[in-house]
Scaffold this active site. Sequence first.
Site, mmCIF file in Angstrom:
data_model
loop_
_atom_site.group_PDB
_atom_site.id
_atom_site.type_symbol
_atom_site.label_atom_id
_atom_site.label_comp_id
_atom_site.label_asym_id
_atom_site.label_seq_id
_atom_site.Cartn_x
_atom_site.Cartn_y
_atom_site.Cartn_z
ATOM 1 N N GLY A 46 -41.684 -20.548 -116.795
ATOM 2 C CA GLY A 46 -41.741 -21.994 -116.601
ATOM 3 C C GLY A 46 -41.003 -22.378 -115.332
ATOM 4 N N GLN A 51 -36.157 -27.797 -109.869
ATOM 5 C CA GLN A 51 -35.669 -26.486 -109.410
ATOM 6 C C GLN A 51 -36.115 -26.157 -107.991
ATOM 7 O OE1 GLN A 51 -37.169 -24.616 -113.216
ATOM 8 N NE2 GLN A 51 -35.439 -23.277 -112.776
ATOM 9 N N CYS A 91 -32.706 -18.571 -116.933
ATOM 10 C CA CYS A 91 -33.183 -19.636 -116.046
ATOM 11 C C CYS A 91 -33.259 -19.096 -114.634
ATOM 12 C CB CYS A 91 -32.229 -20.833 -116.116
ATOM 13 S SG CYS A 91 -32.752 -22.217 -115.090
ATOM 14 N N LEU A 92 -34.354 -19.399 -113.955
ATOM 15 C CA LEU A 92 -34.506 -18.928 -112.568
ATOM 16 C C LEU A 92 -33.430 -19.532 -111.664
ATOM 17 C CD1 LEU A 92 -38.395 -19.151 -112.305
ATOM 18 C CD2 LEU A 92 -37.006 -17.080 -112.546
ATOM 19 N N HIS A 133 -36.621 -26.642 -122.436
ATOM 20 C CA HIS A 133 -35.791 -26.170 -121.315
ATOM 21 C C HIS A 133 -36.226 -26.864 -120.013
ATOM 22 C CE1 HIS A 133 -33.861 -22.671 -119.010
ATOM 23 N NE2 HIS A 133 -34.633 -23.211 -118.095
ATOM 24 N N GLU A 134 -37.539 -26.931 -119.785
ATOM 25 C CA GLU A 134 -38.041 -27.554 -118.544
ATOM 26 C C GLU A 134 -37.816 -29.066 -118.545
ATOM 27 O OE1 GLU A 134 -38.495 -25.405 -116.513
ATOM 28 O OE2 GLU A 134 -39.070 -23.697 -117.760
ATOM 29 N N HIS A 137 -34.441 -29.841 -117.381
ATOM 30 C CA HIS A 137 -34.305 -29.796 -115.913
ATOM 31 C C HIS A 137 -34.652 -31.144 -115.292
ATOM 32 C CE1 HIS A 137 -33.300 -25.670 -114.846
ATOM 33 N NE2 HIS A 137 -34.304 -25.157 -115.545
HETATM 34 O O1 GNR Z 1 -38.424 -17.631 -116.967
HETATM 35 C C1 GNR Z 1 -37.787 -18.227 -117.828
HETATM 36 N N1 GNR Z 1 -37.567 -17.647 -119.037
HETATM 37 C C2 GNR Z 1 -37.027 -18.292 -120.115
HETATM 38 C C3 GNR Z 1 -36.646 -17.526 -121.215
HETATM 39 C C4 GNR Z 1 -36.116 -18.112 -122.335
HETATM 40 C C5 GNR Z 1 -35.980 -19.484 -122.380
HETATM 41 C C6 GNR Z 1 -36.349 -20.263 -121.311
HETATM 42 C C7 GNR Z 1 -36.874 -19.677 -120.184
HETATM 43 S S1 GNR Z 1 -37.371 -20.655 -118.848
HETATM 44 C C8 GNR Z 1 -37.194 -19.551 -117.518
HETATM 45 C C9 GNR Z 1 -37.736 -20.149 -116.240
HETATM 46 C C10 GNR Z 1 -36.900 -21.347 -115.852
HETATM 47 O O2 GNR Z 1 -35.799 -21.286 -115.422
HETATM 48 N N2 GNR Z 1 -37.420 -22.509 -116.063
HETATM 49 O O3 GNR Z 1 -36.720 -23.611 -115.792
HETATM 50 NI NI NI Z 2 -34.671 -23.108 -115.994
#
Ligand code: GNR
Ligand code: NI
Length: 169
Positions: A46, A51, A91-92, A133-134, A137
């Site tokens: 995601g 980001q 998270c990236l 999660h997104e 952000h």
């Molecule tokens: O790549 C991602 N893997 C992930 C794994 C578990 C819970 C959430 C995520 S999101 C993350 C990519 C990201 O940072 N999205 O904002």
């Molecule tokens: Ni993230």
Amino acid sequence: MAVLNILNYPDPRLHKVAAVVHVVSDKHKKLIRDMADTMYQAPGIGLAATQVDFHERIIVIDISEKKNNLHVLVNPEIIEMRGEQICEEGCLSVPGIYEKVKRSEWIKFRALDIEGNPYEMEAEGLLAVCVQHEMDHLLGKVFVEYLSPLKRNRIKSKLVKQKKQKLIL
Ligand code: GNR
Ligand code: NI
């Protein structure tokens, strides 16, 4: 194909609140394609516009193994949520850190697709985690903010150190 630069925690720009998209313009469509390229290249499941330092309510998600099931969420809104799950999140924008976070197990959300058409979708498990999660952000919230201040500060120091180390190399 364009891969965008991903902001890393603790960059203050990760805490900006994204604005509503009024019209999905050609510029937004290009951004959405670039966000998908960036997510697939990372690789991640995601990516939120925040980001990549673009502060409008846009998310791309693909949790499929073959990376052939892209979801585009413009102006996402959760309209129902149920249950709880604890998932080890990454998270990236917080590279190399994985921590457990409690989220809803099932959600129903509404969003616009890349053509600006509204749709509703139900999600559970990892997809539900990813949408939550997104959406955080877009509100300027990074998953480490669910951890204790002690853990969060350790993560912050570690990432600041890593960044300094990269600058001298
Ligand atoms: O790549 C991602 N893997 C992930 C794994 C578990 C819970 C959430 C995520 S999101 C993350 C990519 C990201 O940072 N999205 O904002
Ligand atoms: Ni993230």
